[in-house]
Design an enzyme around this catalytic site. Structure first.
Site, short mmCIF file in Angstrom:
data_model
loop_
_atom_site.label_atom_id
_atom_site.label_comp_id
_atom_site.label_asym_id
_atom_site.label_seq_id
_atom_site.Cartn_x
_atom_site.Cartn_y
_atom_site.Cartn_z
N GLU A 99 -5.77 1.20 3.48
CA GLU A 99 -5.77 0.83 4.81
C GLU A 99 -5.13 -0.78 4.96
O GLU A 99 -4.20 -0.87 5.87
CB GLU A 99 -6.61 1.09 5.76
CG GLU A 99 -7.25 2.58 5.51
CD GLU A 99 -8.30 2.94 4.39
OE1 GLU A 99 -9.01 4.02 4.62
OE2 GLU A 99 -8.28 2.52 3.45
N CYS A 101 -12.48 -1.14 6.73
CA CYS A 101 -11.25 -1.05 7.25
C CYS A 101 -11.24 -0.46 8.47
O CYS A 101 -10.10 -0.76 9.13
CB CYS A 101 -10.56 0.33 6.27
SG CYS A 101 -10.50 -0.23 4.41
#
Length: 191
Positions: free
Chosen positions: A97, A124
């Site tokens: 991510e 993330c």
């Protein structure tokens, strides 16, 4: 002859052909791109990919889990467990991510959707929120009960970011580089 009297037909129907019906739909395509990106990961235990898509179904960023740029991944550990946490991958590895957001090919990823193989961890989730991503589509939530994932769901919920599990229509997509040379795939000098 009146315009209404002419029966409208597609050029394909006139030639006796119709379009393929087994093509990838957008969500399958984007999740497949995330999975293909994951194949770049050198992590021996977890290969995760992410694909960020804007409202026009254009890919604006992709990433996979790996060590930071400029850091020799032969000198850093890839272990999942060790007596000393510094001898594991966790203090060093960048998640898919993060890399997808950092590798964006547009000014920003605000209001985009992120397709990712695994439900994002809390770190993330913070990046996703700060980047302005509006939706997360994930395939697996196998770490659902871990504190990092519980915190992630809380953060995403507080920020109003939708997240949903991807339900694939097919379980496998095969990429065959030789298929382009098969009869029927080349109908002439153009595509």
């Amino acid at each position: 002859m009146e315009r209404n009297a002419i029966k409208e037909t597609s050029p394909g129907a006139v030639r006796g052909t119709t379009k393929r019906e087994d093509y990838l739909e957008w969500p399958e395509y984007f999740m497949a791109v995330a999975f293909l990106s994951a194949q770049r990961s050198k992590d021996p235990s977890s290969q995760v990919g992410a694909c960020i898509v804007n409202q026009d179904n254009k890919i604006v960023g992709i990433g996979y889990n790996g060590m930071p740029n400029g850091c020799d991944d032969d000198l850093l550990p890839w272990a999942r467990s060790a007596d000393d946490k510094l001898d594991t991958k966790y203090p060093y590895v960048c998640h898919a991510e993060l890399n997808a957001i950092m590798n964006k090919n547009s000014a920003d990823v605000k209001d985009c959707t992120m397709y990712v193989a695994l439900f994002p961890c809390n770190e993330c989730a913070k990046l996703i929120i700060q980047a302005g991503i509006k939706e997360v589509v994930y395939l697996s939530d196998k770490y659902h009960d871990r504190p990092e994932m519980i915190a992630s769901r809380r953060l995403l919920g507080f920020a109003g970011i939708e997240y949903k599990e991807f339900k694939p229509k097919r379980t496998m997509i095969t990429i065959d580089f030789n298929s382009i040379n098969q009869p029927g795939n080349l109908d002439g000098p153009t595509r």
